[in-house]
Design a protein around this motif. Structure first.
Motif, PDB file in Angstrom:
ATOM      1  N   ASP A  23      -7.666  -1.838 -11.453  1.00  0.00           N
ATOM      2  CA  ASP A  23      -8.928  -2.274 -12.038  1.00  0.00           C
ATOM      3  C   ASP A  23      -8.729  -3.693 -12.543  1.00  0.00           C
ATOM      4  O   ASP A  23      -8.057  -3.919 -13.548  1.00  0.00           O
TER       5      ASP A  23
ATOM      6  N   PRO B 189       0.843  -1.204   0.000  1.00  0.00           N
ATOM      7  CA  PRO B 189       0.000   0.000   0.000  1.00  0.00           C
ATOM      8  C   PRO B 189       0.879   1.256   0.000  1.00  0.00           C
ATOM      9  O   PRO B 189       1.870   1.325   0.716  1.00  0.00           O
TER      10      PRO B 189
ATOM     11  N   ALA C 250      -4.086  -3.217  -3.478  1.00  0.00           N
ATOM     12  CA  ALA C 250      -4.844  -3.098  -4.733  1.00  0.00           C
ATOM     13  C   ALA C 250      -5.518  -1.733  -4.839  1.00  0.00           C
ATOM     14  O   ALA C 250      -5.740  -1.235  -5.934  1.00  0.00           O
ATOM     15  N   ARG C 251      -5.835  -1.112  -3.709  1.00  0.00           N
ATOM     16  CA  ARG C 251      -6.512   0.183  -3.724  1.00  0.00           C
ATOM     17  C   ARG C 251      -5.545   1.348  -3.893  1.00  0.00           C
ATOM     18  O   ARG C 251      -5.857   2.332  -4.535  1.00  0.00           O
ATOM     19  N   ARG C 252      -4.368   1.242  -3.269  1.00  0.00           N
ATOM     20  CA  ARG C 252      -3.348   2.286  -3.345  1.00  0.00           C
ATOM     21  C   ARG C 252      -1.987   1.630  -3.627  1.00  0.00           C
ATOM     22  O   ARG C 252      -1.120   1.581  -2.760  1.00  0.00           O
ATOM     23  N   PRO C 253      -1.795   1.112  -4.837  1.00  0.00           N
ATOM     24  CA  PRO C 253      -0.584   0.313  -5.086  1.00  0.00           C
ATOM     25  C   PRO C 253       0.699   1.143  -5.140  1.00  0.00           C
ATOM     26  O   PRO C 253       0.731   2.230  -5.694  1.00  0.00           O
TER      27      PRO C 253
ATOM     28  N   GLN D   5      -5.131  -3.497   0.861  1.00  0.00           N
ATOM     29  CA  GLN D   5      -4.896  -2.085   0.560  1.00  0.00           C
ATOM     30  C   GLN D   5      -3.948  -1.895  -0.631  1.00  0.00           C
ATOM     31  O   GLN D   5      -3.971  -0.859  -1.282  1.00  0.00           O
TER      32      GLN D   5
ATOM     33  N   HIS E 107      -3.069   5.092  -8.382  1.00  0.00           N
ATOM     34  CA  HIS E 107      -4.242   4.546  -9.073  1.00  0.00           C
ATOM     35  C   HIS E 107      -4.626   3.221  -8.421  1.00  0.00           C
ATOM     36  O   HIS E 107      -3.757   2.430  -8.085  1.00  0.00           O
ATOM     37  N   SER E 108      -5.911   2.983  -8.282  1.00  0.00           N
ATOM     38  CA  SER E 108      -6.301   1.655  -7.816  1.00  0.00           C
ATOM     39  C   SER E 108      -6.231   0.691  -8.997  1.00  0.00           C
ATOM     40  O   SER E 108      -6.284   1.096 -10.152  1.00  0.00           O
TER      41      SER E 108
END
Length: 171
Positions: free
Chosen positions: A17, A5, A55-58, A53, A14-15
């Motif tokens: 997708d 994260p 994946a959401r805030r790599p 986290q 970017h998260s």
């Protein structure tokens, strides 16, 4: 590639997708997080997500070792792909030709036969599918299948005993 994260003060992260990547070839979860193997026209990309986290805030973790430059190239490839940009092929040292793939499969098969107690005749019969393995010892001694089987056993042992690291370095 390892994803962590990003720190909270990084606003531009970017998260990921999942739809942009398509279905992973392999997806597994263990104590170290989730691992995805994603394929596209440029090759396979192995991604380790340390926690949800990531994946959401790599943020990409790039260890500073003798493969740091290669890791940075893969991270840049991933960032371009994540941003929807053209990525091109993975670095050449990470791409295996079909010949190299077949050779590695053959080496691993030869190692398995050798590791189970088989000799060069067994390798010639099972890996090379050579009828020379059934010949008399005089004919077998001068056989090209014997020389090739011996080479396979020798090279397979070297590959398994840390020789695989050369693959990662492109040697």
């Amino acid at each position: 590639m390892i994803l962590e994260p990003a720190p909270p003060d990084f606003k531009t992260a970017h998260s990921i997708d999942r739809n942009a990547f398509g279905l992973p070839l392999i997806e597994r979860t263990d104590a170290d997080g989730r691992e995805l193997v994603i394929a596209d026209g440029s090759g396979e990309l192995h991604v380790r997500l340390r926690d949800a986290q990531a994946a959401r805030r790599p943020a990409v973790l790039v260890p500073l070792d003798n493969m740091g430059e290669l890791r940075a190239d893969v991270a840049l490839h991933f960032a371009r792909r994540l941003a929807g940009q053209r990525t091109g092929l993975l670095p050449a040292i990470l791409r295996l030709t079909s010949f190299k793939k077949q050779r590695l499969i053959q080496l691993l098969h030869a190692f398995d036969v050798h590791d189970l107690g088989g000799g060069p005749r067994d390798v010639a019969a099972k890996v090379l599918a050579s009828d020379h393995a059934r010949r008399r010892s005089v004919e077998w001694k001068d056989s090209h299948a014997r020389r090739k089987a011996n080479r396979l056993v020798h090279d397979s042992i070297a590959l398994v005993e840390r020789g695989y690291l050369k693959l990662l370095r492109g040697l």
